[in-house]
Design a protein around this motif. Sequence first.
Motif, PDB file in Angstrom:
ATOM      1  N   THR A 136       0.866  -1.180   0.000  1.00 12.85           N
ATOM      2  CA  THR A 136       0.000   0.000   0.000  1.00 12.85           C
ATOM      3  C   THR A 136       0.904   1.233   0.000  1.00 12.85           C
ATOM      4  O   THR A 136       2.127   1.116  -0.101  1.00 12.85           O
ATOM      5  CB  THR A 136      -0.900   0.028   1.250  1.00 12.85           C
ATOM      6  N   ASP A 137       0.313   2.395   0.134  1.00 16.94           N
ATOM      7  CA  ASP A 137       1.125   3.614   0.191  1.00 16.94           C
ATOM      8  C   ASP A 137       1.898   3.707   1.502  1.00 16.94           C
ATOM      9  O   ASP A 137       2.803   4.532   1.633  1.00 16.94           O
ATOM     10  CB  ASP A 137       0.251   4.854   0.009  1.00 16.94           C
ATOM     11  N   LYS A 138       1.572   2.835   2.488  1.00 16.47           N
ATOM     12  CA  LYS A 138       2.253   2.875   3.781  1.00 16.47           C
ATOM     13  C   LYS A 138       3.286   1.768   3.964  1.00 16.47           C
ATOM     14  O   LYS A 138       4.198   1.908   4.775  1.00 16.47           O
ATOM     15  CB  LYS A 138       1.222   2.799   4.918  1.00 16.47           C
ATOM     16  N   GLY A 139       3.127   0.652   3.261  1.00 14.36           N
ATOM     17  CA  GLY A 139       4.070  -0.435   3.454  1.00 14.36           C
ATOM     18  C   GLY A 139       3.609  -1.719   2.800  1.00 14.36           C
ATOM     19  O   GLY A 139       2.629  -1.758   2.052  1.00 14.36           O
ATOM     20  N   ILE A 140       4.324  -2.823   3.101  1.00 12.21           N
ATOM     21  CA  ILE A 140       4.025  -4.099   2.459  1.00 12.21           C
ATOM     22  C   ILE A 140       2.745  -4.707   3.029  1.00 12.21           C
ATOM     23  O   ILE A 140       2.379  -4.473   4.178  1.00 12.21           O
ATOM     24  CB  ILE A 140       5.191  -5.089   2.584  1.00 12.21           C
ATOM     25  N   LEU A 141       2.086  -5.512   2.181  1.00 12.51           N
ATOM     26  CA  LEU A 141       0.828  -6.132   2.558  1.00 12.51           C
ATOM     27  C   LEU A 141       0.903  -7.651   2.510  1.00 12.51           C
ATOM     28  O   LEU A 141       0.383  -8.336   3.375  1.00 12.51           O
ATOM     29  CB  LEU A 141      -0.281  -5.629   1.625  1.00 12.51           C
ATOM     30  N   GLY A 142       1.557  -8.189   1.474  1.00  9.94           N
ATOM     31  CA  GLY A 142       1.652  -9.637   1.359  1.00  9.94           C
ATOM     32  C   GLY A 142       2.147 -10.038  -0.016  1.00  9.94           C
ATOM     33  O   GLY A 142       2.668  -9.222  -0.775  1.00  9.94           O
ATOM     34  N   ILE A 143       1.936 -11.330  -0.352  1.00 12.44           N
ATOM     35  CA  ILE A 143       2.418 -11.903  -1.606  1.00 12.44           C
ATOM     36  C   ILE A 143       1.280 -12.658  -2.273  1.00 12.44           C
ATOM     37  O   ILE A 143       0.540 -13.399  -1.621  1.00 12.44           O
ATOM     38  CB  ILE A 143       3.604 -12.851  -1.344  1.00 12.44           C
ATOM     39  N   VAL A 144       1.137 -12.471  -3.595  1.00 17.81           N
ATOM     40  CA  VAL A 144       0.074 -13.131  -4.350  1.00 17.81           C
ATOM     41  C   VAL A 144       0.216 -14.644  -4.237  1.00 17.81           C
ATOM     42  O   VAL A 144       1.295 -15.207  -4.467  1.00 17.81           O
ATOM     43  CB  VAL A 144       0.104 -12.707  -5.835  1.00 17.81           C
ATOM     44  N   GLU A 145      -0.887 -15.305  -3.892  1.00 15.84           N
ATOM     45  CA  GLU A 145      -0.881 -16.756  -3.700  1.00 15.84           C
ATOM     46  C   GLU A 145      -1.504 -17.476  -4.894  1.00 15.84           C
ATOM     47  O   GLU A 145      -0.909 -18.374  -5.480  1.00 15.84           O
ATOM     48  CB  GLU A 145      -1.653 -17.107  -2.419  1.00 15.84           C
ATOM     49  N   ASN A 146      -2.735 -17.086  -5.254  1.00 20.51           N
ATOM     50  CA  ASN A 146      -3.442 -17.715  -6.374  1.00 20.51           C
ATOM     51  C   ASN A 146      -4.158 -16.646  -7.196  1.00 20.51           C
ATOM     52  O   ASN A 146      -4.505 -15.568  -6.678  1.00 20.51           O
ATOM     53  CB  ASN A 146      -4.474 -18.738  -5.872  1.00 20.51           C
ATOM     54  N   THR A 147      -4.403 -16.966  -8.477  1.00 24.62           N
ATOM     55  CA  THR A 147      -5.087 -16.012  -9.354  1.00 24.62           C
ATOM     56  C   THR A 147      -6.199 -16.710 -10.136  1.00 24.62           C
ATOM     57  O   THR A 147      -6.113 -17.904 -10.444  1.00 24.62           O
ATOM     58  CB  THR A 147      -4.113 -15.369 -10.362  1.00 24.62           C
ATOM     59  N   SER A 148      -7.241 -15.941 -10.443  1.00 33.34           N
ATOM     60  CA  SER A 148      -8.231 -16.340 -11.435  1.00 33.34           C
ATOM     61  C   SER A 148      -8.157 -15.301 -12.551  1.00 33.34           C
ATOM     62  O   SER A 148      -7.257 -14.466 -12.568  1.00 33.34           O
ATOM     63  CB  SER A 148      -9.632 -16.386 -10.812  1.00 33.34           C
ATOM     64  N   ASN A 149      -9.096 -15.325 -13.456  1.00 33.37           N
ATOM     65  CA  ASN A 149      -9.040 -14.393 -14.569  1.00 33.37           C
ATOM     66  C   ASN A 149      -9.134 -12.937 -14.117  1.00 33.37           C
ATOM     67  O   ASN A 149      -8.398 -12.071 -14.609  1.00 33.37           O
ATOM     68  CB  ASN A 149     -10.171 -14.694 -15.556  1.00 33.37           C
ATOM     69  N   ASN A 150     -10.010 -12.670 -13.134  1.00 32.65           N
ATOM     70  CA  ASN A 150     -10.279 -11.291 -12.724  1.00 32.65           C
ATOM     71  C   ASN A 150      -9.832 -10.948 -11.306  1.00 32.65           C
ATOM     72  O   ASN A 150      -9.839  -9.768 -10.941  1.00 32.65           O
ATOM     73  CB  ASN A 150     -11.786 -10.990 -12.840  1.00 32.65           C
ATOM     74  N   PHE A 151      -9.450 -11.960 -10.526  1.00 29.80           N
ATOM     75  CA  PHE A 151      -9.128 -11.715  -9.121  1.00 29.80           C
ATOM     76  C   PHE A 151      -7.886 -12.494  -8.707  1.00 29.80           C
ATOM     77  O   PHE A 151      -7.407 -13.375  -9.421  1.00 29.80           O
ATOM     78  CB  PHE A 151     -10.313 -12.113  -8.222  1.00 29.80           C
ATOM     79  N   ALA A 152      -7.387 -12.139  -7.521  1.00 35.00           N
ATOM     80  CA  ALA A 152      -6.246 -12.862  -6.954  1.00 35.00           C
ATOM     81  C   ALA A 152      -6.359 -12.858  -5.446  1.00 35.00           C
ATOM     82  O   ALA A 152      -6.917 -11.931  -4.849  1.00 35.00           O
ATOM     83  CB  ALA A 152      -4.926 -12.219  -7.391  1.00 35.00           C
ATOM     84  N   THR A 153      -5.829 -13.912  -4.826  1.00 35.93           N
ATOM     85  CA  THR A 153      -5.744 -13.954  -3.367  1.00 35.93           C
ATOM     86  C   THR A 153      -4.300 -13.701  -2.963  1.00 35.93           C
ATOM     87  O   THR A 153      -3.363 -14.169  -3.604  1.00 35.93           O
ATOM     88  CB  THR A 153      -6.207 -15.311  -2.811  1.00 35.93           C
ATOM     89  N   VAL A 154      -4.144 -12.956  -1.881  1.00 40.02           N
ATOM     90  CA  VAL A 154      -2.836 -12.543  -1.392  1.00 40.02           C
ATOM     91  C   VAL A 154      -2.619 -13.127  -0.005  1.00 40.02           C
ATOM     92  O   VAL A 154      -3.468 -12.954   0.884  1.00 40.02           O
ATOM     93  CB  VAL A 154      -2.738 -11.001  -1.317  1.00 40.02           C
TER      94      VAL A 154
END
Length: 274
Positions: A136-154
Amino acid sequence: MQQIINFIIRYKTFLLYFFLLVISLIFTFQSHSYHQSKFLNSSNYLTGNIYSLSDNITSYFGLREENDRLVEENRRLRNKLFNSTLLTTSKLDSTTTDYEVIKGRVINNSYADQRNYITINKGSKDSITQDMGVITDKGILGIVENTSNNFATVQSILSEKSTINAKIKNSNHFGSLVWKNTQDYNVVQLIDIPRLVPLTIGDTIVTGAMSSIFPENIPIGTIKNFDLDNSKSFYFIDVELFNDMTNIGNIYIIKNRNRKEVLELEAETQNNDQ
């Protein structure tokens, strides 16, 4: 027509009075500068308030558009920031960019579980792949784990599975950022920092240079307190996050263009060493 005539006849006295009042006011304002200035001031005050109200209403409904514009501007600036840091240590005339920044938004966020995940509104059609860093504009949030066509889980940094390379700002002393105290979603832990490193409560923790996911020096948080594990000679450091993990909106996904090449080279080196 007859009704209009009847109305005029019925209220002729009032209409005559009103007509004469208007005429007298016009003559008064035209012949006296004081009254004229007062009228103009009152008129300006009224119209000014109307314009102000109209502008406030327009601005309110334009906040989303303005917010999107600012997010896009921040994305461009972060692109320049991440890549300019690398250019200072490479050829000055280099035009290559090692990092690409993609803007997005959080649509679902968990923070009270032992393994928390965040869902974002960007997916494979936006070139999002596994193991991209999210900030984010303040710092780290996480790492992408899985993706679909329109979305992703982090995978959130608030996960017992999360391990991220981090260091003390303005030093080369680095360790691993983990989440040991799963009851506190404002604090994570930095481990494997040697006892010889001078620490002070309030020191800033940032991402380290040993990661192929995050650029170096992205903010994480500040040292809240620390203990020394005498048996292992390493500090156990509580880091208070800059991010409010319960309130995340706009995010940035970071793509390291060189990551695949680096991983393939490291894998080849390990295979040749066997």
